[in-house]
Motif scaffolding. Structure first.
Motif, PDB file in Angstrom:
ATOM      1  N   GLY A 143      15.601 -36.463   7.400  1.00  0.00           N
ATOM      2  CA  GLY A 143      16.699 -36.633   8.357  1.00  0.00           C
ATOM      3  C   GLY A 143      16.420 -35.799   9.579  1.00  0.00           C
ATOM      4  N   ALA A 144      17.471 -35.192  10.123  1.00  0.00           N
ATOM      5  CA  ALA A 144      17.329 -34.396  11.335  1.00  0.00           C
ATOM      6  C   ALA A 144      16.321 -33.261  11.109  1.00  0.00           C
ATOM      7  CB  ALA A 144      18.690 -33.839  11.741  1.00  0.00           C
ATOM      8  N   ASP A 145      16.512 -32.504  10.036  1.00  0.00           N
ATOM      9  CA  ASP A 145      15.585 -31.419   9.721  1.00  0.00           C
ATOM     10  C   ASP A 145      14.807 -31.784   8.456  1.00  0.00           C
ATOM     11  OD1 ASP A 145      14.200 -29.137   9.244  1.00  0.00           O
ATOM     12  OD2 ASP A 145      15.908 -27.788   9.484  1.00  0.00           O
ATOM     13  N   PRO A 146      13.504 -32.049   8.592  1.00  0.00           N
ATOM     14  CA  PRO A 146      12.698 -32.458   7.433  1.00  0.00           C
ATOM     15  C   PRO A 146      12.762 -31.455   6.289  1.00  0.00           C
ATOM     16  CG  PRO A 146      11.441 -32.686   9.470  1.00  0.00           C
ATOM     17  CD  PRO A 146      12.711 -31.977   9.823  1.00  0.00           C
ATOM     18  N   VAL A 147      12.921 -30.178   6.636  1.00  0.00           N
ATOM     19  CA  VAL A 147      12.954 -29.143   5.602  1.00  0.00           C
ATOM     20  C   VAL A 147      14.093 -29.384   4.613  1.00  0.00           C
ATOM     21  CG1 VAL A 147      13.284 -26.685   5.167  1.00  0.00           C
ATOM     22  CG2 VAL A 147      11.820 -27.422   7.048  1.00  0.00           C
ATOM     23  N   ASP A 148      15.218 -29.885   5.112  1.00  0.00           N
ATOM     24  CA  ASP A 148      16.351 -30.143   4.229  1.00  0.00           C
ATOM     25  C   ASP A 148      15.965 -31.109   3.114  1.00  0.00           C
ATOM     26  OD1 ASP A 148      17.654 -28.543   5.962  1.00  0.00           O
ATOM     27  OD2 ASP A 148      19.178 -29.991   6.580  1.00  0.00           O
ATOM     28  N   THR A 149      15.295 -32.172   3.484  1.00  0.00           N
ATOM     29  CA  THR A 149      14.892 -33.169   2.487  1.00  0.00           C
ATOM     30  C   THR A 149      13.836 -32.613   1.539  1.00  0.00           C
ATOM     31  OG1 THR A 149      15.292 -34.881   4.148  1.00  0.00           O
ATOM     32  CG2 THR A 149      14.098 -35.526   2.158  1.00  0.00           C
ATOM     33  N   GLU A 150      12.868 -31.916   2.115  1.00  0.00           N
ATOM     34  CA  GLU A 150      11.841 -31.298   1.280  1.00  0.00           C
ATOM     35  C   GLU A 150      12.466 -30.366   0.246  1.00  0.00           C
ATOM     36  OE1 GLU A 150       9.445 -29.288   4.131  1.00  0.00           O
ATOM     37  OE2 GLU A 150       8.864 -31.128   5.174  1.00  0.00           O
ATOM     38  N   LEU A 151      13.383 -29.549   0.708  1.00  0.00           N
ATOM     39  CA  LEU A 151      14.000 -28.577  -0.185  1.00  0.00           C
ATOM     40  C   LEU A 151      14.887 -29.240  -1.232  1.00  0.00           C
ATOM     41  CD1 LEU A 151      15.027 -25.315   1.669  1.00  0.00           C
ATOM     42  CD2 LEU A 151      13.455 -25.656  -0.240  1.00  0.00           C
ATOM     43  N   ALA A 152      15.536 -30.328  -0.850  1.00  0.00           N
ATOM     44  CA  ALA A 152      16.390 -31.028  -1.817  1.00  0.00           C
ATOM     45  C   ALA A 152      15.545 -31.573  -2.958  1.00  0.00           C
ATOM     46  CB  ALA A 152      17.153 -32.156  -1.120  1.00  0.00           C
ATOM     47  N   ILE A 153      14.460 -32.251  -2.623  1.00  0.00           N
ATOM     48  CA  ILE A 153      13.592 -32.811  -3.662  1.00  0.00           C
ATOM     49  C   ILE A 153      12.922 -31.694  -4.455  1.00  0.00           C
ATOM     50  CG2 ILE A 153      11.515 -34.180  -4.071  1.00  0.00           C
ATOM     51  CD1 ILE A 153      12.233 -35.891  -1.687  1.00  0.00           C
ATOM     52  N   TRP A 154      12.447 -30.700  -3.731  1.00  0.00           N
ATOM     53  CA  TRP A 154      11.748 -29.606  -4.393  1.00  0.00           C
ATOM     54  C   TRP A 154      12.684 -28.861  -5.343  1.00  0.00           C
ATOM     55  CZ3 TRP A 154       9.236 -24.745  -1.695  1.00  0.00           C
ATOM     56  CH2 TRP A 154       8.279 -24.190  -2.555  1.00  0.00           C
ATOM     57  N   SER A 155      13.893 -28.561  -4.861  1.00  0.00           N
ATOM     58  CA  SER A 155      14.853 -27.858  -5.706  1.00  0.00           C
ATOM     59  C   SER A 155      15.153 -28.654  -6.969  1.00  0.00           C
ATOM     60  CB  SER A 155      16.154 -27.595  -4.943  1.00  0.00           C
ATOM     61  OG  SER A 155      15.943 -26.700  -3.875  1.00  0.00           O
ATOM     62  N   MET A 156      15.356 -29.945  -6.788  1.00  0.00           N
ATOM     63  CA  MET A 156      15.724 -30.777  -7.937  1.00  0.00           C
ATOM     64  C   MET A 156      14.627 -30.797  -8.994  1.00  0.00           C
ATOM     65  SD  MET A 156      17.941 -33.862  -8.333  1.00  0.00           S
ATOM     66  CE  MET A 156      18.933 -32.556  -9.038  1.00  0.00           C
ATOM     67  N   ILE A 157      13.412 -31.085  -8.596  1.00  0.00           N
ATOM     68  CA  ILE A 157      12.340 -31.173  -9.591  1.00  0.00           C
ATOM     69  C   ILE A 157      11.968 -29.799 -10.115  1.00  0.00           C
ATOM     70  CG2 ILE A 157      10.589 -31.266  -7.751  1.00  0.00           C
ATOM     71  CD1 ILE A 157      10.414 -32.551 -11.431  1.00  0.00           C
ATOM     72  N   HIS A 158      12.026 -28.796  -9.238  1.00  0.00           N
ATOM     73  CA  HIS A 158      11.678 -27.457  -9.717  1.00  0.00           C
ATOM     74  C   HIS A 158      12.721 -26.950 -10.713  1.00  0.00           C
ATOM     75  CE1 HIS A 158       9.867 -23.529  -9.854  1.00  0.00           C
ATOM     76  NE2 HIS A 158      11.053 -22.987  -9.628  1.00  0.00           N
ATOM     77  N   GLY A 159      13.970 -27.156 -10.396  1.00  0.00           N
ATOM     78  CA  GLY A 159      15.021 -26.748 -11.324  1.00  0.00           C
ATOM     79  C   GLY A 159      14.904 -27.472 -12.649  1.00  0.00           C
TER      80      GLY A 159
ATOM     81  N   LEU B 176      20.744 -18.514   3.664  1.00  0.00           N
ATOM     82  CA  LEU B 176      20.411 -19.334   2.498  1.00  0.00           C
ATOM     83  C   LEU B 176      21.606 -20.138   1.998  1.00  0.00           C
ATOM     84  CD1 LEU B 176      17.998 -17.301   0.195  1.00  0.00           C
ATOM     85  CD2 LEU B 176      17.603 -19.469   1.341  1.00  0.00           C
ATOM     86  N   GLU B 177      22.788 -19.553   2.072  1.00  0.00           N
ATOM     87  CA  GLU B 177      23.956 -20.265   1.558  1.00  0.00           C
ATOM     88  C   GLU B 177      24.265 -21.472   2.440  1.00  0.00           C
ATOM     89  OE1 GLU B 177      27.286 -17.874   0.511  1.00  0.00           O
ATOM     90  OE2 GLU B 177      26.110 -16.509  -0.743  1.00  0.00           O
ATOM     91  N   GLU B 178      24.127 -21.273   3.727  1.00  0.00           N
ATOM     92  CA  GLU B 178      24.353 -22.387   4.656  1.00  0.00           C
ATOM     93  C   GLU B 178      23.310 -23.481   4.405  1.00  0.00           C
ATOM     94  OE1 GLU B 178      25.643 -24.541   8.020  1.00  0.00           O
ATOM     95  OE2 GLU B 178      23.562 -23.882   7.770  1.00  0.00           O
ATOM     96  N   LEU B 179      22.072 -23.036   4.159  1.00  0.00           N
ATOM     97  CA  LEU B 179      21.006 -23.995   3.862  1.00  0.00           C
ATOM     98  C   LEU B 179      21.325 -24.774   2.596  1.00  0.00           C
ATOM     99  CD1 LEU B 179      18.229 -25.189   4.383  1.00  0.00           C
ATOM    100  CD2 LEU B 179      17.201 -23.175   3.322  1.00  0.00           C
ATOM    101  N   PHE B 180      21.828 -24.074   1.596  1.00  0.00           N
ATOM    102  CA  PHE B 180      22.140 -24.775   0.351  1.00  0.00           C
ATOM    103  C   PHE B 180      23.267 -25.786   0.546  1.00  0.00           C
ATOM    104  CE2 PHE B 180      24.481 -25.351  -3.621  1.00  0.00           C
ATOM    105  CZ  PHE B 180      23.467 -25.910  -4.391  1.00  0.00           C
ATOM    106  N   LEU B 181      24.198 -25.468   1.397  1.00  0.00           N
ATOM    107  CA  LEU B 181      25.275 -26.423   1.658  1.00  0.00           C
ATOM    108  C   LEU B 181      24.695 -27.758   2.117  1.00  0.00           C
ATOM    109  CD1 LEU B 181      28.183 -24.446   3.383  1.00  0.00           C
ATOM    110  CD2 LEU B 181      27.785 -25.011   0.988  1.00  0.00           C
ATOM    111  N   ARG B 182      23.702 -27.701   2.982  1.00  0.00           N
ATOM    112  CA  ARG B 182      23.101 -28.942   3.468  1.00  0.00           C
ATOM    113  C   ARG B 182      22.329 -29.638   2.342  1.00  0.00           C
ATOM    114  NH1 ARG B 182      21.406 -25.804   7.819  1.00  0.00           N
ATOM    115  NH2 ARG B 182      19.210 -26.325   7.511  1.00  0.00           N
ATOM    116  N   ILE B 183      21.596 -28.842   1.544  1.00  0.00           N
ATOM    117  CA  ILE B 183      20.856 -29.416   0.427  1.00  0.00           C
ATOM    118  C   ILE B 183      21.809 -30.106  -0.541  1.00  0.00           C
ATOM    119  CG2 ILE B 183      19.303 -28.908  -1.482  1.00  0.00           C
ATOM    120  CD1 ILE B 183      18.119 -28.379   1.256  1.00  0.00           C
ATOM    121  N   PHE B 184      22.913 -29.435  -0.790  1.00  0.00           N
ATOM    122  CA  PHE B 184      23.889 -29.942  -1.751  1.00  0.00           C
ATOM    123  C   PHE B 184      24.433 -31.301  -1.318  1.00  0.00           C
ATOM    124  CE2 PHE B 184      28.140 -29.935  -3.816  1.00  0.00           C
ATOM    125  CZ  PHE B 184      27.759 -29.706  -5.125  1.00  0.00           C
TER     126      PHE B 184
END
Lengths: 192, 192
Positions: A143-159, B176-184
């Motif tokens: 989306g707007a910030d690629p890092v957000d998407t990377e972190l979402a996928i990474w967090s999910m699979i890593h968790g 980090l918390e703000e970042l997680f809000l977006r990830i969430f």
DNA sequence: CAATAAACTTGACAGCGTCAAGTTACTGGG
DNA sequence: CCCAGTAACTTGACGCTGTCAAGTTTATTG
């Protein structure tokens, strides 16, 4: 050039890392010791000191080797998946999960807080290479910030992978990969 | 009854666990040793053996204490959040993240593969209590199989928290918390 | 060919987990 | 009230660990 073997052993450094990886795989991170890997490589207990100033440096090298195999595991799974963005992302996740399950001790060390020297250049390089795979398969959904998407996928699979190997009850699930497929559905990914 | 202090020390077991938690917090999981916690409690190096048959048992008790504080951290954050299903879920996640960041060593031990005895009754009880919080805040979003939703949320926050403390570059994110809000946001949650 | 540097060995030290045996202090029955 | 008996704790020892210091072997280089 120094391409040939060193003086006595013949690339002791690589042999120590190899022995260390095997030891961690067999008996877990806590079983790793300088003296054991030295014995496994057939050298004296103080020989490793010339290649690794401390145990932390040895662990760092082992973790770096872990990242190399980790990247390879993801790349293999991606190559086996259909050539769509979604299947590539899912493939990377399955490679991620398979590596964690097959190398839980190494995985623990890679993502622990105190098991390695995070500034180490070799470690940084290998870890960055792993992250690059994640970034690549995330790009189609950015989306707007690629890092957000990377972190979402990474967090999910890593968790998911971390929990799967940490003995928190989910270890005995019948089919973890199938379970992850359903979990992955909860991610709101859409190619843009 | 045996409510009063034991023979010499006065509930040495609790003092050892307390000292162990402090030591892990200060110097990391690897710095934990029976002899150090014994010294911190003012007893001889072999005194802990009567309460913890091995170092692994001590670590298990420390991890169990970690889960108690972990549950408390989530409950506190939930209580501070607005009383909607989404805010409760987000609150639990923020409590999760705050605990991980403030207790990274303990967090590492709790979710490592080899740092504790997973069968221990006390550990099981405290870990189950933590999971119950996750299950509770997930319930409003449950689909056909509630476990899927629990695992999706759990994986996401656990992965994010683990990565946040593991020195993989994301440690220096500004908020980090703000970042997680977006990830969430990427989680497709809808109350049903 | 000799000097130098690198790789490795040997030996030592303190700290570690753990076991064995001895000592102290509390507890409960007479 | 006193005296076993038992639980808690201490002391000492063992082998294993990481690490440092010094010596020995081997390869490279001027």
């Amino acid at each position: 050039m120094a391409e040939g073997k060193p003086h006595h052993h013949g690339n002791l450094r690589a042999a120590l890392v190899e022995a260390g990886v095997a030891l961690v795989h067999r008996d877990g991170p806590d079983a790793l010791s300088i003296r054991k890997v030295a014995a496994a490589a057939g050298v004296s207990h103080a020989a490793p000191a010339h290649h690794f100033p401390s145990l932390l440096h040895l662990r760092t090298a082992i973790v770096a080797e872990g990242y190399r195999r980790f990247t390879a595991s993801m790349e293999t799974a991606i190559a086996e998946a259909p050539n769509t963005p979604r299947d590539a992302a899912l493939g990377a996740c399955l490679g991620y999960l398979r590596f964690a399950r097959a190398n839980s001790g190494l995985f623990d060390m890679m993502f622990g807080t105190t098991d390695c020297i995070h500034d180490d250049p070799d470690l940084r390089e290998t870890a960055d290479a792993s992250y690059a795979v994640l970034a690549r398969i995330s790009a189609p959904f950015a989306g707007a910030d690629p890092v957000d998407t990377e972190l979402a996928i990474w967090s999910m699979i890593h968790g998911f992978a971390s929990l799967a190997i940490s003995g928190n009850g989910m270890h005995d699930a019948p089919d973890l990969e199938e379970l992850f497929l359903r979990i992955f559905e909860a991610l709101d990914l859409s190619a843009r």
